[in-house]
Each structure stands twice: as structure tokens, then as C-alpha cells.
Design a protein around this motif. Structure first.
Motif, PDB file in Angstrom:
ATOM      1  N   PHE A  22       0.990  -1.028  -0.421  1.00  0.00           N
ATOM      2  CA  PHE A  22       0.423  -0.390   0.142  1.00  0.00           C
ATOM      3  C   PHE A  22       1.047   1.097  -0.111  1.00  0.00           C
ATOM      4  CE2 PHE A  22      -2.666   2.883   2.722  1.00  0.00           C
ATOM      5  CZ  PHE A  22      -3.348   3.083   1.931  1.00  0.00           C
ATOM      6  N   VAL A  23       2.387   1.310   1.152  1.00  0.00           N
ATOM      7  CA  VAL A  23       3.028   2.113   0.754  1.00  0.00           C
ATOM      8  C   VAL A  23       3.521   2.716  -0.293  1.00  0.00           C
ATOM      9  CG1 VAL A  23       4.326   3.298   2.073  1.00  0.00           C
ATOM     10  CG2 VAL A  23       2.513   2.386   3.231  1.00  0.00           C
ATOM     11  N   GLU A  24       3.811   1.343  -1.172  1.00  0.00           N
ATOM     12  CA  GLU A  24       4.664   1.245  -1.913  1.00  0.00           C
ATOM     13  C   GLU A  24       4.432   1.518  -3.288  1.00  0.00           C
ATOM     14  OE1 GLU A  24       6.430  -2.639  -1.889  1.00  0.00           O
ATOM     15  OE2 GLU A  24       8.261  -1.908  -0.240  1.00  0.00           O
ATOM     16  N   VAL A  25       2.947   1.917  -3.557  1.00  0.00           N
ATOM     17  CA  VAL A  25       1.888   2.000  -4.570  1.00  0.00           C
ATOM     18  C   VAL A  25       1.792   3.394  -4.639  1.00  0.00           C
ATOM     19  CG1 VAL A  25       1.731   0.034  -5.571  1.00  0.00           C
ATOM     20  CG2 VAL A  25      -0.280   0.695  -4.329  1.00  0.00           C
ATOM     21  N   ARG A  91      -3.642   4.267 -11.816  1.00  0.00           N
ATOM     22  CA  ARG A  91      -3.276   4.403 -12.718  1.00  0.00           C
ATOM     23  C   ARG A  91      -1.123   3.714 -12.560  1.00  0.00           C
ATOM     24  NH1 ARG A  91      -6.061   8.902 -12.922  1.00  0.00           N
ATOM     25  NH2 ARG A  91      -4.326  10.046 -12.828  1.00  0.00           N
ATOM     26  N   ARG A  92      -1.394   2.621 -11.998  1.00  0.00           N
ATOM     27  CA  ARG A  92      -0.290   2.155 -12.077  1.00  0.00           C
ATOM     28  C   ARG A  92       1.588   3.082 -12.023  1.00  0.00           C
ATOM     29  NH1 ARG A  92      -3.866  -1.677 -13.326  1.00  0.00           N
ATOM     30  NH2 ARG A  92      -3.239  -3.777 -12.404  1.00  0.00           N
ATOM     31  N   TYR A  93       0.921   4.504 -11.379  1.00  0.00           N
ATOM     32  CA  TYR A  93       1.934   5.356 -12.167  1.00  0.00           C
ATOM     33  C   TYR A  93       3.675   5.326 -10.706  1.00  0.00           C
ATOM     34  CZ  TYR A  93       4.481   9.780 -10.834  1.00  0.00           C
ATOM     35  OH  TYR A  93       4.626  11.470 -10.953  1.00  0.00           O
ATOM     36  N   LEU A 106      -4.508  -3.301  -6.278  1.00  0.00           N
ATOM     37  CA  LEU A 106      -5.758  -1.938  -6.484  1.00  0.00           C
ATOM     38  C   LEU A 106      -6.379  -2.352  -5.849  1.00  0.00           C
ATOM     39  CD1 LEU A 106      -5.764  -2.480 -10.533  1.00  0.00           C
ATOM     40  CD2 LEU A 106      -5.107  -0.576  -8.984  1.00  0.00           C
ATOM     41  N   ALA A 107      -6.847  -3.561  -4.802  1.00  0.00           N
ATOM     42  CA  ALA A 107      -8.279  -3.362  -4.557  1.00  0.00           C
ATOM     43  C   ALA A 107      -7.517  -2.357  -2.844  1.00  0.00           C
ATOM     44  CB  ALA A 107      -8.089  -4.954  -3.720  1.00  0.00           C
ATOM     45  N   GLN A 110      -8.772   0.967  -3.634  1.00  0.00           N
ATOM     46  CA  GLN A 110     -10.149   0.908  -4.233  1.00  0.00           C
ATOM     47  C   GLN A 110     -10.267   1.072  -2.850  1.00  0.00           C
ATOM     48  OE1 GLN A 110     -10.542  -1.671  -7.027  1.00  0.00           O
ATOM     49  NE2 GLN A 110     -10.071  -0.886  -9.007  1.00  0.00           N
ATOM     50  N   ARG A 111     -10.572   0.536  -1.786  1.00  0.00           N
ATOM     51  CA  ARG A 111     -10.824   0.637  -0.359  1.00  0.00           C
ATOM     52  C   ARG A 111     -10.923   1.708   0.256  1.00  0.00           C
ATOM     53  NH1 ARG A 111     -14.701   0.429   3.275  1.00  0.00           N
ATOM     54  NH2 ARG A 111     -14.240  -0.504   5.324  1.00  0.00           N
ATOM     55  N   PHE A 112      -9.442   2.195  -0.159  1.00  0.00           N
ATOM     56  CA  PHE A 112      -9.181   3.501   0.676  1.00  0.00           C
ATOM     57  C   PHE A 112      -9.722   4.631   0.070  1.00  0.00           C
ATOM     58  CE2 PHE A 112      -5.525   6.662   1.363  1.00  0.00           C
ATOM     59  CZ  PHE A 112      -5.958   7.121   3.027  1.00  0.00           C
ATOM     60  N   ARG A 113      -9.715   4.597  -1.377  1.00  0.00           N
ATOM     61  CA  ARG A 113     -10.467   5.695  -1.611  1.00  0.00           C
ATOM     62  C   ARG A 113     -11.821   5.625  -1.447  1.00  0.00           C
ATOM     63  NH1 ARG A 113     -10.487   8.714  -6.248  1.00  0.00           N
ATOM     64  NH2 ARG A 113      -8.978   7.323  -7.357  1.00  0.00           N
TER      65      ARG A 113
END
Length: 167
Positions: A22-25, A91-93, A106-107, A110-113
Motif C-alpha cells: 500500500f505504501v509503496e504504490v 493508474r500504476r504511476y 488495486l484492491a 480502491q478500498r482506501f478511495r
């Protein structure tokens, strides 16, 4: 052990490995979009979720402990920034820093969003603001991500994040 991000009933509970992902993305996206002091401070908060610095199972933050701004427009701008950063991460930045496709990333995003989108920043300041001060932040020149000054021996990626050998 695990770590929790969110507020109230909206919580993202992650294992230690899930927290690393999560932190790394999220960190590259937050670092890439930050332009004003609040945004850099939020990026610093994300950088402080690095368990190599703070301890496994010892990170996480409550959205209600963040000072989002004194006025409604500032709170809206801050929340908008966080949502844009999550969108950029989705978007995989800069995921090439990771050296692999992280499972479940991604999950998590999406949950954090959903949690952030449903959160209403309070009008009153929290008892303590968890955002680091600007003077406590640095930036890794090599990876272009924010990092706490006290730990500038290397950013998350320099010190062995999942993509440390990819460059």
C-alpha cells in the motif's frame, strides 16, 4: 500484526506485507502530485508508514487525526488531493519502481478511495495533528519520493522496498 488506515467505521486493515505494498504504490503518486505545504506534509505522513522505519505492525493513521484545513475550501482541496493521488496510484504511476505487479494493490487503493471519499474532514482541529512539519521532510533525489529527514539514509526504495533491485 497489522496496520489500520481510515476513520470511524471506514477502515482499511492490512497485514504487514499488505501495508508495505500500500505504501509503496501510494507514496510515488503522492510525492509526484504534491505542490503546496499541506500536500507535502500528507506525503510525509505516507512516507512515515514505512515499517522499516517505524516498526512492523506499528504504523497506520486515522483520517480524523489529520488537520485538513481551517476553511471548507481548504478541507475540500486537501481531500481532493488525496483522492487524486489515490487515482494516480490506481493508474500504476511509477510502479516500475516495484519491479513486479504487487498483488492486491488495486484492491487496497480502491478500498482506501471509498473510505476517503466518504470521510468528512472535521471543521475543528484534531487534538494532535499527525502530519509532519515541512522541516521534517526531505526527498530522495534518485527515486523522487518524500522521506522523513530523520531517516534520510535512504528512501523506502533505496533501503530495500520490493523494487529496490529494479533499477
Amino acid at each position: 500484526m497489522g496496520n489500520t488506515f481510515g476513520a470511524g467505521d471506514g477502515r482499511l486493515y492490512l497485514s504487514n506485507g499488505g501495508t508495505d505494498v500500500f505504501v509503496e504504490v501510494l507514496l510515488p503518486a503522492v510525492s509526484g502530485l504534491a505542490r503546496c505545504p499541506w500536500e507535502y506534509r500528507f506525503g510525509g505522513l505516507v512516507a512515515l508508514q514505512d515499517q522499516e522505519l517505524m516498526g512492523r505492525g506499528a504504523v497506520g493513521f486515522d483520517l480524523a487525526e489529520i488537520h485538513w484545513g481551517r476553511t471548507a475550501p481548504r478541507r475540500d482541496a486537501a481531500k481532493g488531493f488525496v483522492l487524486r493521488a489515490i487515482g494516480l496510484a490506481e493508474r500504476r504511476y511509477r510502479w516500475e519502481l516495484l519491479g513486479q505487479e504487487p498483488p492486491h494493490a488495486l484492491a487496497y487503493l480502491q478500498r482506501f478511495r471509498k473510505i476517503v471519499a466518504g470521510f468528512e474532514p472535521p471543521e475543528v482541529e484534531p487534538d494532535r495533528d499527525v502530519l509532519p512539519q515541512l522541516s521534517e521532510l526531505g526527498c530522495c533525489v534518485r527515486h523522487r519520493v518524500l522521506s522523513p529527514v530523520a531517516y534520510l539514509d535512504g528512501c523506502l526504495f533505496c533501503r530495500g522496498g520490493i523494487g529496490s533491485g529494479s533499477e
